[in-house]
Write a protein that holds these residues in place. Structure first.
Motif, PDB file in Angstrom:
ATOM      1  N   LEU A   1       0.902  -0.952   0.097  1.00 28.29           N
ATOM      2  CA  LEU A   1      -0.114   0.291   0.012  1.00 28.29           C
ATOM      3  C   LEU A   1       0.861   1.153   0.088  1.00 28.29           C
ATOM      4  O   LEU A   1       0.557   2.158  -0.889  1.00 28.29           O
ATOM      5  CB  LEU A   1      -0.925   0.056   1.276  1.00 28.29           C
ATOM      6  N   ILE A   2       2.026   1.314   0.869  1.00 28.30           N
ATOM      7  CA  ILE A   2       2.775   2.435   0.854  1.00 28.30           C
ATOM      8  C   ILE A   2       3.505   2.695  -0.559  1.00 28.30           C
ATOM      9  O   ILE A   2       3.511   3.798  -0.805  1.00 28.30           O
ATOM     10  CB  ILE A   2       3.953   2.432   1.838  1.00 28.30           C
ATOM     11  N   ILE A   3       3.917   1.594  -1.328  1.00 27.20           N
ATOM     12  CA  ILE A   3       4.600   1.686  -2.468  1.00 27.20           C
ATOM     13  C   ILE A   3       3.446   2.273  -3.481  1.00 27.20           C
ATOM     14  O   ILE A   3       3.846   3.196  -4.370  1.00 27.20           O
ATOM     15  CB  ILE A   3       5.143   0.454  -3.015  1.00 27.20           C
ATOM     16  N   ALA A   4       2.340   1.914  -3.434  1.00 26.94           N
ATOM     17  CA  ALA A   4       1.434   2.313  -4.324  1.00 26.94           C
ATOM     18  C   ALA A   4       1.137   3.721  -4.220  1.00 26.94           C
ATOM     19  O   ALA A   4       0.864   4.278  -5.175  1.00 26.94           O
ATOM     20  CB  ALA A   4       0.133   1.358  -4.133  1.00 26.94           C
ATOM     21  N   VAL A   5       0.851   4.232  -2.815  1.00 24.60           N
ATOM     22  CA  VAL A   5       0.760   5.486  -2.642  1.00 24.60           C
ATOM     23  C   VAL A   5       1.865   6.309  -3.117  1.00 24.60           C
ATOM     24  O   VAL A   5       1.608   7.507  -3.723  1.00 24.60           O
ATOM     25  CB  VAL A   5       0.514   5.977  -1.148  1.00 24.60           C
ATOM     26  N   ILE A   6       3.064   6.042  -3.045  1.00 26.82           N
ATOM     27  CA  ILE A   6       4.309   6.889  -3.706  1.00 26.82           C
ATOM     28  C   ILE A   6       4.338   6.975  -5.218  1.00 26.82           C
ATOM     29  O   ILE A   6       4.522   7.953  -5.561  1.00 26.82           O
ATOM     30  CB  ILE A   6       5.349   6.252  -3.039  1.00 26.82           C
ATOM     31  N   CYS A   7       4.206   5.736  -5.774  1.00 28.45           N
ATOM     32  CA  CYS A   7       3.778   5.706  -7.346  1.00 28.45           C
ATOM     33  C   CYS A   7       2.742   6.768  -7.768  1.00 28.45           C
ATOM     34  O   CYS A   7       2.992   7.338  -9.010  1.00 28.45           O
ATOM     35  CB  CYS A   7       3.587   4.257  -7.602  1.00 28.45           C
ATOM     36  N   VAL A   8       1.792   6.611  -7.041  1.00 28.86           N
ATOM     37  CA  VAL A   8       0.637   7.350  -7.336  1.00 28.86           C
ATOM     38  C   VAL A   8       0.889   8.947  -7.324  1.00 28.86           C
ATOM     39  O   VAL A   8       0.902   9.925  -8.343  1.00 28.86           O
ATOM     40  CB  VAL A   8      -0.707   7.246  -6.857  1.00 28.86           C
TER      41      VAL A   8
ATOM     42  N   VAL B   1       4.013  10.155  -7.411  1.00 28.99           N
ATOM     43  CA  VAL B   1       5.167  10.664  -8.512  1.00 28.99           C
ATOM     44  C   VAL B   1       4.501  10.901  -9.853  1.00 28.99           C
ATOM     45  O   VAL B   1       4.618  11.753 -10.698  1.00 28.99           O
ATOM     46  CB  VAL B   1       6.234   9.618  -8.586  1.00 28.99           C
ATOM     47  N   ALA B   2       3.731   9.834 -10.086  1.00 32.71           N
ATOM     48  CA  ALA B   2       2.734  10.054 -11.302  1.00 32.71           C
ATOM     49  C   ALA B   2       2.215  11.260 -11.595  1.00 32.71           C
ATOM     50  O   ALA B   2       2.079  11.799 -12.594  1.00 32.71           O
ATOM     51  CB  ALA B   2       2.116   8.901 -11.941  1.00 32.71           C
ATOM     52  N   SER B   3       1.497  11.756 -10.237  1.00 32.54           N
ATOM     53  CA  SER B   3       0.657  12.956 -10.462  1.00 32.54           C
ATOM     54  C   SER B   3       1.615  14.047 -10.531  1.00 32.54           C
ATOM     55  O   SER B   3       1.254  14.993 -11.378  1.00 32.54           O
ATOM     56  CB  SER B   3      -0.049  13.127  -9.108  1.00 32.54           C
ATOM     57  N   GLY B   4       2.782  14.136  -9.986  1.00 33.96           N
ATOM     58  CA  GLY B   4       3.687  15.312 -10.328  1.00 33.96           C
ATOM     59  C   GLY B   4       4.407  15.422 -11.597  1.00 33.96           C
ATOM     60  O   GLY B   4       4.241  16.191 -12.124  1.00 33.96           O
ATOM     61  N   LEU B   5       4.564  14.154 -11.995  1.00 37.78           N
ATOM     62  CA  LEU B   5       5.002  14.256 -13.551  1.00 37.78           C
ATOM     63  C   LEU B   5       4.056  14.574 -14.544  1.00 37.78           C
ATOM     64  O   LEU B   5       4.327  15.360 -15.492  1.00 37.78           O
ATOM     65  CB  LEU B   5       5.650  12.737 -14.279  1.00 37.78           C
ATOM     66  N   VAL B   6       2.705  14.361 -14.437  1.00 36.93           N
ATOM     67  CA  VAL B   6       1.830  14.707 -15.082  1.00 36.93           C
ATOM     68  C   VAL B   6       1.607  16.294 -14.996  1.00 36.93           C
ATOM     69  O   VAL B   6       1.370  16.821 -16.097  1.00 36.93           O
ATOM     70  CB  VAL B   6       0.262  13.884 -14.969  1.00 36.93           C
ATOM     71  N   GLY B   7       1.603  16.596 -13.839  1.00 40.66           N
ATOM     72  CA  GLY B   7       1.463  18.005 -13.572  1.00 40.66           C
ATOM     73  C   GLY B   7       2.421  18.984 -14.237  1.00 40.66           C
ATOM     74  O   GLY B   7       2.267  19.998 -14.829  1.00 40.66           O
TER      75      GLY B   7
END
Length: 318
Positions: free
Chosen positions: A226-233, A235-241
């Motif tokens: 769960l922790i890894i999944a939250v971190i991935c989300v 990071v992906a949100s930051g890249l998209v932004g």
């Protein structure tokens, strides 16, 4: 003489004992029977020609006469609920109520006089017990059910009974607490029972052991995932932004360098027309020049064009 009197007394007492025993043996045995609220009950003793159905202190509540005739509405409380079948000879009581419990006697006078006594007890069908979480930290639960006649509420673990309760007060709700071992949660069940029905309920899945010392390896793996999944989300949100920001910036620069933008930056100066001096020869007969006189606010470009046109004509004429 005294011996003879004693012998007669013994014989008399023996006769009385035999007579009492015979009378007692003639009393019919009372049969314990059960009924359920809202259903019907038939008395398994036939009256084909004549007889009665009696209830407690009320006496006769239905009568059967020779010729297949009957009257089953002797008591208002049994009206349209008590029936006699002239083929089978059986009395039936329908739409049973709790108050119908009591002692009923089927009296048959077809041949001689015989009696059959029934002790009828009417019960409600139990509702399903409700198990609620009382304390998530200790995984304590509470099982509850509406009380009624001869209702018991029990906790089981497998086939072993852990705890049980009951109450003679039929107007209360029975409740029974239990602390559950989370590792064996599925082996617990709460059971409500009476002589005609039984209902069970299990421990809800919302009861989760929160003691850190009891966290299993599977729980740790789940938490790490769960922790890894939250971190991935994140990071992906930051890249998209960031990509959206770069695209908007590029669009703004493209718009600034476009011909339309340069066209908008052109500034026009106001032209003031100066009347030629008297000693200066003035060109006449050129329509463009005439329009310049009439409109002194024309642009520099337009004025230069007008001056160029007459010069070109002079060259051609020469």
């Amino acid at each position: 003489m005294l011996f003879s009197q004693r012998k007669k007394l013994k014989v008399t007492l023996l006769h009385l004992f035999v007579l009492c025993s015979a009378q007692h043996s003639e009393q019919p045995e009372t049969r314990q029977v059960k009924g359920i609220v809202g259903t019907f009950f038939y008395f398994p003793e036939r009256v084909l020609n004549s007889g009665n159905l009696l209830y407690g202190d009320l006496g006769s509540i239905a009568q059967v006469y020779p010729g297949k005739q009957s009257n089953t509405n002797l008591e208002k409380r049994y009206k349209n609920r008590l029936h006699w079948n002239n083929v089978t000879g059986v009395f039936t009581l329908s739409d049973l109520q709790i108050d119908d419990s009591g002692v009923y006697t089927v009296e048959n006078t077809d041949k001689g006089k015989t009696k059959q006594i029934f002790q009828l007890t009417v019960y409600y069908v139990l509702s399903k017990p409700q198990v609620t979480v009382h304390d998530n930290i200790s995984c304590s639960v509470m099982c509850s059910v509406e009380n009624g006649r001869e209702v018991t509420l029990s906790w089981y673990k497998g086939g072993e009974i852990l705890n049980q309760t009951s109450s003679p007060d039929h107007n209360i709700t029975l409740s029974l607490p239990l602390k559950v071992d989370e590792q064996n949660r599925d082996s617990y069940r709460c059971e409500a029972a009476n002589p005609v029905s039984k209902e069970t309920a299990v421990v809800p899945h919302s009861c989760i052991e929160s003691d850190p010392s009891k966290v299993t390896d599977g729980d740790e793996r789940t938490r790490d995932c769960l922790i890894i999944a939250v971190i991935c989300v994140l990071v992906a949100s930051g890249l998209v932004g960031f990509a959206i920001y770069l695209k908007k910036r590029r669009d703004r620069h493209s718009h600034a360098d476009s011909p339309e933008r340069k066209q908008d930056d052109v500034q026009y100066a106001e032209i003031t027309h100066i009347k030629p001096a008297e000693n200066q020869e003035e060109r006449t007969g050129i329509p463009e020049m005439e329009s310049l006189k009439d409109n002194p606010n024309l642009t520099v470009y337009y004025t230069l064009q007008l001056h160029h046109m007459p010069a070109s004509e002079d060259v051609d004429t020469a």
